[in-house]
Write an enzyme that holds these catalytic residues in place. Structure first.
Site, mmCIF file in Angstrom:
data_model
loop_
_atom_site.group_PDB
_atom_site.id
_atom_site.type_symbol
_atom_site.label_atom_id
_atom_site.label_comp_id
_atom_site.label_asym_id
_atom_site.label_seq_id
_atom_site.Cartn_x
_atom_site.Cartn_y
_atom_site.Cartn_z
ATOM 1 N N CYS A 109 -5.905 5.976 -15.416
ATOM 2 C CA CYS A 109 -4.458 5.680 -15.486
ATOM 3 C C CYS A 109 -4.036 5.152 -16.855
ATOM 4 O O CYS A 109 -2.847 5.107 -17.164
ATOM 5 C CB CYS A 109 -4.071 4.685 -14.408
ATOM 6 S SG CYS A 109 -4.543 5.217 -12.770
ATOM 7 N N HIS A 247 2.428 1.064 -16.379
ATOM 8 C CA HIS A 247 1.838 2.013 -15.439
ATOM 9 C C HIS A 247 2.415 1.738 -14.058
ATOM 10 O O HIS A 247 2.559 0.588 -13.655
ATOM 11 C CB HIS A 247 0.306 1.857 -15.438
ATOM 12 C CG HIS A 247 -0.358 2.679 -14.390
ATOM 13 N ND1 HIS A 247 -0.002 3.986 -14.140
ATOM 14 C CD2 HIS A 247 -1.357 2.387 -13.504
ATOM 15 C CE1 HIS A 247 -0.750 4.461 -13.159
ATOM 16 N NE2 HIS A 247 -1.575 3.515 -12.753
ATOM 17 N N ASN A 277 2.032 6.646 -7.693
ATOM 18 C CA ASN A 277 1.140 6.435 -8.842
ATOM 19 C C ASN A 277 0.605 7.799 -9.275
ATOM 20 O O ASN A 277 -0.089 8.466 -8.517
ATOM 21 C CB ASN A 277 0.005 5.503 -8.390
ATOM 22 C CG ASN A 277 -1.045 5.271 -9.461
ATOM 23 O OD1 ASN A 277 -1.099 5.967 -10.461
ATOM 24 N ND2 ASN A 277 -1.899 4.287 -9.225
HETATM 25 O O1 UT7 Z 1 -3.650 3.227 -10.826
HETATM 26 C C1 UT7 Z 1 -4.947 2.755 -10.758
HETATM 27 C C2 UT7 Z 1 -4.977 1.369 -10.338
HETATM 28 N N1 UT7 Z 1 -4.675 1.239 -8.938
HETATM 29 C C3 UT7 Z 1 -4.045 0.161 -8.522
HETATM 30 O O2 UT7 Z 1 -3.618 -0.633 -9.304
HETATM 31 C C4 UT7 Z 1 -3.938 -0.073 -7.043
HETATM 32 C C5 UT7 Z 1 -4.104 -1.548 -6.777
HETATM 33 N N2 UT7 Z 1 -4.122 -1.877 -5.374
HETATM 34 C C6 UT7 Z 1 -3.038 -1.807 -4.576
HETATM 35 O O3 UT7 Z 1 -1.985 -1.364 -4.989
HETATM 36 C C7 UT7 Z 1 -3.121 -2.401 -3.197
HETATM 37 O O4 UT7 Z 1 -4.377 -3.025 -3.045
HETATM 38 C C8 UT7 Z 1 -2.952 -1.357 -2.056
HETATM 39 C C9 UT7 Z 1 -1.506 -0.875 -2.015
HETATM 40 C C10 UT7 Z 1 -3.888 -0.189 -2.251
HETATM 41 C C11 UT7 Z 1 -3.257 -2.005 -0.707
HETATM 42 O O5 UT7 Z 1 -2.424 -3.118 -0.518
HETATM 43 P P1 UT7 Z 1 -3.052 -4.536 -0.152
HETATM 44 O O6 UT7 Z 1 -1.927 -5.458 0.013
HETATM 45 O O7 UT7 Z 1 -4.081 -4.875 -1.173
HETATM 46 O O8 UT7 Z 1 -3.677 -4.254 1.263
HETATM 47 P P2 UT7 Z 1 -5.186 -4.457 1.760
HETATM 48 O O9 UT7 Z 1 -6.030 -3.328 1.300
HETATM 49 O O10 UT7 Z 1 -5.627 -5.873 1.451
HETATM 50 O O11 UT7 Z 1 -4.971 -4.353 3.319
HETATM 51 C C12 UT7 Z 1 -4.171 -5.293 4.052
HETATM 52 C C13 UT7 Z 1 -4.052 -4.809 5.472
HETATM 53 C C14 UT7 Z 1 -5.385 -4.429 6.090
HETATM 54 O O12 UT7 Z 1 -5.343 -4.740 7.471
HETATM 55 P P3 UT7 Z 1 -5.986 -6.095 8.032
HETATM 56 O O13 UT7 Z 1 -7.424 -6.037 7.650
HETATM 57 O O14 UT7 Z 1 -5.249 -7.213 7.334
HETATM 58 O O15 UT7 Z 1 -5.735 -6.015 9.491
HETATM 59 C C15 UT7 Z 1 -5.442 -2.939 5.923
HETATM 60 O O16 UT7 Z 1 -6.271 -2.320 6.879
HETATM 61 O O17 UT7 Z 1 -3.263 -3.625 5.520
HETATM 62 C C16 UT7 Z 1 -4.000 -2.561 6.125
HETATM 63 N N3 UT7 Z 1 -3.632 -1.316 5.471
HETATM 64 C C17 UT7 Z 1 -2.597 -0.571 5.852
HETATM 65 N N4 UT7 Z 1 -1.691 -0.708 6.834
HETATM 66 C C18 UT7 Z 1 -0.754 0.229 6.956
HETATM 67 C C19 UT7 Z 1 -4.227 -0.748 4.388
HETATM 68 N N5 UT7 Z 1 -3.576 0.396 4.047
HETATM 69 C C20 UT7 Z 1 -2.564 0.517 4.953
HETATM 70 C C21 UT7 Z 1 -1.558 1.473 5.123
HETATM 71 N N6 UT7 Z 1 -0.663 1.299 6.130
HETATM 72 N N7 UT7 Z 1 -1.435 2.552 4.317
#
Ligand code: UT7
Length: 321
Positions: A109, A247, A277
């Site tokens: 990225c 980004h 993204n």
């Molecule tokens: O461009 C390259 C660099 N990439 C990035 O910068 C991406 C950086 N990361 C992110 O943007 C975020 O980490 C994500 C958007 C990918 C995920 O968001 P998050 O707030 O970090 O969520 P998480 O992975 O900590 O998950 C929180 C909860 C989990 O459930 P529990 O364990 O709390 O019950 C996940 O299973 O949200 C759940 N979850 C979802 N729920 C609904 C994860 N993905 C989804 C989804 N829809 N798509």
């Protein structure tokens, strides 16, 4: 002598896929995606190749500039149409850029920032008058459409910038790039090689894998470091920057960058809502939107800043012409 950005362009595939559509494919919902990422929809290539997107954005950036004046084409991508020829070579051929040296660069990225950094150095060292730097991705082809942790984030598209070497302009004021070892493999995509009769390794799937929270933490730190260092190098403060082009990975990362720099979010160019993204294409597409908005005046200082797989990060400060 400076390297200035004299043109920008972007190109998106026709198909727009909204969050509701994705919620029929994986267990997610529109509001979760908006709250956690800021993304409402993304464009996905159906009939467009990466080359189509790259060329369309480059044509917009070039306008009616003489194609023979382009001496260098750098294409930043992690999802090229093919390995050989490079996307750079394909763009050169498709656009009849007779005099260009053309190649690809993979810095995930951060690729567009690395591309500009490369182009500036080569233009100054070799007296190259004009260069085309493109970020293009068809991430939909390396996305696991069954993984809700990644498929809701990524999209396809391309953005381009034309750079010119000028005797009497500043253009790029300062730049910074850095690699950090991804010791826990937090962001990866394997190569889908065929099995050979000589090696035991099994073919792997070419999907993007991401430990979202880990990459998020890295991103917040790396974006801050890159922003601080380009400002220090230029001897200016965050207040002197008129617009920021970050980004587009997650709206919350952009908000945290604005808070850290004590800058209003309105100074940040944001298009993640409608593009998602798009890795190396995110920054040049947002830059094209900013340049076309009519807000930018000659002399305005603009910062582009990116981070991503590798892990990698970088920032470029430049003066608009
Ligand atoms: O461009 C390259 C660099 N990439 C990035 O910068 C991406 C950086 N990361 C992110 O943007 C975020 O980490 C994500 C958007 C990918 C995920 O968001 P998050 O707030 O970090 O969520 P998480 O992975 O900590 O998950 C929180 C909860 C989990 O459930 P529990 O364990 O709390 O019950 C996940 O299973 O949200 C759940 N979850 C979802 N729920 C609904 C994860 N993905 C989804 C989804 N829809 N798509």
């Amino acid at each position: 002598m400076g390297v200035v950005i004299i043109g920008t362009g972007k190109s998106l595939p026709e198909l727009k896929v909204d969050n509701t559509h994705l919620s029929k494919m994986v267990e997610t919902d529109n509001q979760w995606i908006i709250d956690r990422t800021g993304i409402e929809s993304r464009h996905i290539a159906t009939k467009e190749t990466g080359l189509d997107l790259a060329v369309n954005s480059a044509k917009e950036a070039m306008g009616d500039l003489d194609r023979n004046s382009i001496g260098l084409v750098i294409v930043a991508t992690v999802s090229p149409d093919m390995l050989v020829p490079s996307m750079g070579a394909l763009v050169k051929r498709a656009m009849n850029l007779e005099n260009a040296i053309a190649y690809d660069l993979n810095a995930a990225c951060s690729g567009f920032i690395y591309g500009i950094w490369n182009a500036e150095a080569l233009m100054k060292t070799h007296g190259i008058k004009r260069a085309l730097v493109i970020g293009v991705e068809r991430l939909s082809r390396i996305t696991n459409w069954e993984d809700r942790g990644t498929c809701i984030i990524f999209g396809d598209g391309a953005g381009s910038a034309v750079l010119e070497l000028k005797d009497d302009k500043t253009g790029i004021i300062s730049s910074f790039i850095k690699n950090y070892d991804d010791i826990s493999n937090s962001l990866t995509a394997d190569m889908q090689y065929l099995k050979t009769p000589f090696a035991d390794d099994e073919p792997k799937e070419q999907f993007l894998h991401m430990n979202g929270p880990q990459v998020f933490r890295f991103a917040v730190g790396a974006i801050g470091e890159a922003m601080d260092i380009v400002l220090q190098k230029a001897g200016i403060t965050a207040n002197d920057v008129k617009y920021y082009v970050p980004h587009q990975a997650n709206m919350r990362i952009i908000q945290s960058a604005a808070q850290r720099m004590k800058q209003p979010i309105e100074k940040f160019q944001v298009n993640i809502q409608t593009t998602g993204n798009v890795s190396a294409a995110s920054i040049p597409m947002a830059l094209a939107d900013l340049m076309k908005s009519g807000k930018v005046n000659s002399g305005d200082i603009i910062m582009m800043v990116g981070f991503g797989g590798g892990l990698s990060a970088g920032a470029i400060l430049f003066e608009a012409v």
